[in-house]
Design a protein around this motif. Sequence first.
Motif, PDB file in Angstrom:
ATOM      1  N   TYR A 102       0.827  -1.204   0.000  1.00 39.69           N
ATOM      2  CA  TYR A 102       0.000   0.000   0.000  1.00 39.69           C
ATOM      3  C   TYR A 102       0.865   1.259   0.000  1.00 39.69           C
ATOM      4  O   TYR A 102       0.591   2.220  -0.745  1.00 39.69           O
ATOM      5  CB  TYR A 102      -0.925   0.001   1.216  1.00 39.69           C
ATOM      6  N   THR A 103       1.878   1.281   0.833  1.00 38.80           N
ATOM      7  CA  THR A 103       2.740   2.464   0.915  1.00 38.80           C
ATOM      8  C   THR A 103       3.379   2.772  -0.432  1.00 38.80           C
ATOM      9  O   THR A 103       3.382   3.922  -0.890  1.00 38.80           O
ATOM     10  CB  THR A 103       3.836   2.240   1.971  1.00 38.80           C
ATOM     11  N   ILE A 104       3.908   1.752  -1.070  1.00 34.73           N
ATOM     12  CA  ILE A 104       4.591   1.960  -2.347  1.00 34.73           C
ATOM     13  C   ILE A 104       3.612   2.344  -3.444  1.00 34.73           C
ATOM     14  O   ILE A 104       3.859   3.273  -4.228  1.00 34.73           O
ATOM     15  CB  ILE A 104       5.383   0.694  -2.736  1.00 34.73           C
ATOM     16  N   CYS A 105       2.476   1.645  -3.510  1.00 34.34           N
ATOM     17  CA  CYS A 105       1.515   1.915  -4.582  1.00 34.34           C
ATOM     18  C   CYS A 105       0.949   3.331  -4.493  1.00 34.34           C
ATOM     19  O   CYS A 105       0.773   4.001  -5.510  1.00 34.34           O
ATOM     20  CB  CYS A 105       0.378   0.897  -4.541  1.00 34.34           C
ATOM     21  N   TYR A 106       0.673   3.800  -3.282  1.00 36.36           N
ATOM     22  CA  TYR A 106       0.147   5.158  -3.149  1.00 36.36           C
ATOM     23  C   TYR A 106       1.214   6.207  -3.411  1.00 36.36           C
ATOM     24  O   TYR A 106       0.895   7.383  -3.619  1.00 36.36           O
ATOM     25  CB  TYR A 106      -0.463   5.345  -1.766  1.00 36.36           C
ATOM     26  N   ASN A 107       2.486   5.816  -3.402  1.00 41.17           N
ATOM     27  CA  ASN A 107       3.546   6.741  -3.793  1.00 41.17           C
ATOM     28  C   ASN A 107       3.775   6.752  -5.300  1.00 41.17           C
ATOM     29  O   ASN A 107       4.309   7.724  -5.834  1.00 41.17           O
ATOM     30  CB  ASN A 107       4.844   6.367  -3.071  1.00 41.17           C
ATOM     31  N   ASN A 110      10.622   9.622  -9.444  1.00 44.68           N
ATOM     32  CA  ASN A 110       9.455   9.115  -8.729  1.00 44.68           C
ATOM     33  C   ASN A 110       9.680   7.710  -8.201  1.00 44.68           C
ATOM     34  O   ASN A 110       9.251   7.374  -7.086  1.00 44.68           O
ATOM     35  CB  ASN A 110       8.226   9.140  -9.654  1.00 44.68           C
ATOM     36  N   LEU A 111      10.355   6.880  -8.983  1.00 41.26           N
ATOM     37  CA  LEU A 111      10.597   5.504  -8.547  1.00 41.26           C
ATOM     38  C   LEU A 111      11.619   5.447  -7.410  1.00 41.26           C
ATOM     39  O   LEU A 111      11.476   4.623  -6.495  1.00 41.26           O
ATOM     40  CB  LEU A 111      11.071   4.662  -9.736  1.00 41.26           C
ATOM     41  N   ILE A 112      12.622   6.304  -7.453  1.00 43.26           N
ATOM     42  CA  ILE A 112      13.603   6.345  -6.368  1.00 43.26           C
ATOM     43  C   ILE A 112      12.918   6.733  -5.063  1.00 43.26           C
ATOM     44  O   ILE A 112      13.152   6.118  -4.007  1.00 43.26           O
ATOM     45  CB  ILE A 112      14.751   7.320  -6.697  1.00 43.26           C
ATOM     46  N   TYR A 113      12.054   7.735  -5.129  1.00 43.88           N
ATOM     47  CA  TYR A 113      11.376   8.155  -3.912  1.00 43.88           C
ATOM     48  C   TYR A 113      10.430   7.066  -3.405  1.00 43.88           C
ATOM     49  O   TYR A 113      10.365   6.800  -2.199  1.00 43.88           O
ATOM     50  CB  TYR A 113      10.590   9.446  -4.143  1.00 43.88           C
ATOM     51  N   SER A 114       9.692   6.418  -4.315  1.00 46.78           N
ATOM     52  CA  SER A 114       8.774   5.346  -3.903  1.00 46.78           C
ATOM     53  C   SER A 114       9.540   4.206  -3.258  1.00 46.78           C
ATOM     54  O   SER A 114       9.104   3.634  -2.250  1.00 46.78           O
ATOM     55  CB  SER A 114       7.990   4.835  -5.116  1.00 46.78           C
ATOM     56  N   PHE A 115      10.698   3.862  -3.843  1.00 48.61           N
ATOM     57  CA  PHE A 115      11.528   2.811  -3.246  1.00 48.61           C
ATOM     58  C   PHE A 115      12.014   3.229  -1.866  1.00 48.61           C
ATOM     59  O   PHE A 115      11.985   2.434  -0.920  1.00 48.61           O
ATOM     60  CB  PHE A 115      12.722   2.517  -4.153  1.00 48.61           C
ATOM     61  N   PHE A 116      12.438   4.466  -1.742  1.00 49.45           N
ATOM     62  CA  PHE A 116      12.955   4.940  -0.458  1.00 49.45           C
ATOM     63  C   PHE A 116      11.895   4.852   0.633  1.00 49.45           C
ATOM     64  O   PHE A 116      12.154   4.351   1.735  1.00 49.45           O
ATOM     65  CB  PHE A 116      13.439   6.388  -0.589  1.00 49.45           C
ATOM     66  N   GLU A 117      10.684   5.336   0.340  1.00 51.60           N
ATOM     67  CA  GLU A 117       9.655   5.349   1.381  1.00 51.60           C
ATOM     68  C   GLU A 117       9.230   3.928   1.748  1.00 51.60           C
ATOM     69  O   GLU A 117       9.007   3.614   2.920  1.00 51.60           O
ATOM     70  CB  GLU A 117       8.444   6.164   0.921  1.00 51.60           C
ATOM     71  N   GLY A 118       9.110   3.046   0.758  1.00 51.88           N
ATOM     72  CA  GLY A 118       8.761   1.659   1.050  1.00 51.88           C
ATOM     73  C   GLY A 118       9.837   0.962   1.860  1.00 51.88           C
ATOM     74  O   GLY A 118       9.543   0.251   2.829  1.00 51.88           O
ATOM     75  N   TYR A 119      11.082   1.190   1.505  1.00 52.21           N
ATOM     76  CA  TYR A 119      12.177   0.536   2.235  1.00 52.21           C
ATOM     77  C   TYR A 119      12.324   1.123   3.627  1.00 52.21           C
ATOM     78  O   TYR A 119      12.650   0.406   4.581  1.00 52.21           O
ATOM     79  CB  TYR A 119      13.477   0.692   1.459  1.00 52.21           C
ATOM     80  N   LEU A 120      12.074   2.416   3.766  1.00 50.68           N
ATOM     81  CA  LEU A 120      12.128   3.039   5.083  1.00 50.68           C
ATOM     82  C   LEU A 120      11.092   2.423   6.013  1.00 50.68           C
ATOM     83  O   LEU A 120      11.359   2.192   7.196  1.00 50.68           O
ATOM     84  CB  LEU A 120      11.884   4.549   4.956  1.00 50.68           C
ATOM     85  N   ALA A 157      10.724  -5.036  -6.530  1.00 49.92           N
ATOM     86  CA  ALA A 157       9.680  -5.737  -7.279  1.00 49.92           C
ATOM     87  C   ALA A 157       8.306  -5.111  -7.042  1.00 49.92           C
ATOM     88  O   ALA A 157       7.491  -5.001  -7.972  1.00 49.92           O
ATOM     89  CB  ALA A 157       9.661  -7.218  -6.882  1.00 49.92           C
ATOM     90  N   ILE A 158       8.024  -4.671  -5.822  1.00 54.38           N
ATOM     91  CA  ILE A 158       6.728  -4.061  -5.530  1.00 54.38           C
ATOM     92  C   ILE A 158       6.614  -2.684  -6.183  1.00 54.38           C
ATOM     93  O   ILE A 158       5.538  -2.297  -6.649  1.00 54.38           O
ATOM     94  CB  ILE A 158       6.510  -3.967  -4.003  1.00 54.38           C
ATOM     95  N   VAL A 159       7.696  -1.929  -6.230  1.00 50.77           N
ATOM     96  CA  VAL A 159       7.682  -0.648  -6.942  1.00 50.77           C
ATOM     97  C   VAL A 159       7.351  -0.874  -8.410  1.00 50.77           C
ATOM     98  O   VAL A 159       6.532  -0.156  -9.012  1.00 50.77           O
ATOM     99  CB  VAL A 159       9.039   0.067  -6.793  1.00 50.77           C
TER     100      VAL A 159
END
Length: 371
Positions: A189-194, A224-234, A268-270
């Motif tokens: 959910y976190t990654i998809c909404y980002n 956008n993908l770097i930020y989405s990865f960062f927030e999901g991994y965080l 993979a989720i991103v």
Amino acid sequence: MRGIILARFTSFIRNPWLFALFTGMSIIFALIIGNFGADNEKVTVPVYGDEALQTDTIGTALAENEVYNFKWMKKEELEETIRRGNAEAGVNIEEDGYEMIVGIDSSNVKLMEQTVAGIYTDKIQGENLLAVSDAQTEEEKEELLAAFQQAKEEPVFKITNQSFHSSETFIYDNGLHSLFGFTLFFVIYTICYNVLPILIEKKAGVWDRMILSPMKKWEMYIANLIYSFFEGYLQVVIIFTVFRFIVGMDFQGKFLQILLLMIPYVFAIVSLAIFLTALVKNTQQFNAALPIVSVSMAMIGGAFWPIEIVQSEFLLALSKINPLTYGMEALNGLVIYNTPLDQLLMPISILLLMGVIFMGVGIHLMERRHV
């Protein structure tokens, strides 16, 4: 590209509530479903007897027991406790023996009785030892009993136990499974909404105006993908850190390796989020599709229950194209089965391959739709 990343980080600092919600839900669900801390609680066993026995040898041994919490109470209170089902059994303690009062006949009751019987056996052996010894003073008697107790704690024989499991069996740890499952589930959910802002900005024409600037389209995707990865991994790092340093789970000493394993899963989720965003036409369709996809992935991939108990060949076949399946496989293999990291290359490689395929197909479909 730096401007986009900086803008996303600024937006995150101003409005971190969605991120905090999914992170908190992951921790709370894992704590509740995993029953963390419950295994360390002693089983309460009601006991009644003369007050003098509470400070006697028997009472002291009961209080020092590491498995059961023997709670002294009146006879009527003990009987009421057992009648209500709050305890499986109770014990009537006497000077020369005991009586078990059983409410529910189970294996636990037998273990309780063995514990009490062992305490009485130690008392009788100690008394017999003092009877045949030449100890006269209280100090000599205490030293003799202490030596007797120490001898009991140092057995003559040392037994080493080893266990093994075949390829058809699996080990289930409720706490670890709940933690892994809900972490992998809610990070979707976190990654998809980002990733969703990509669709919103494209529909609003923001990207068309940005292309007129020196910025290239691939830079906008990468940012956008770097930020989405960062927030999901965080989110993943925060959850595992809480369980490692606050809850006290040691992860078999493989905390850093777990964080390393989560990199290909988050990637993979991103990529899956990009693919899902490319399939829908608007935010309403995205909000409807995301719960269906995420819950289905969790159910099929073994986040809610072990995938080993699934018998349907069709569902098992679907699990082979589910990134969550390989995320759970990698984590379980590392922590529960003690598989070396270099032997987990198969699920890691599949996650990376899925990431490349989902991202390539997703960006291609998105570009075709918005040409």
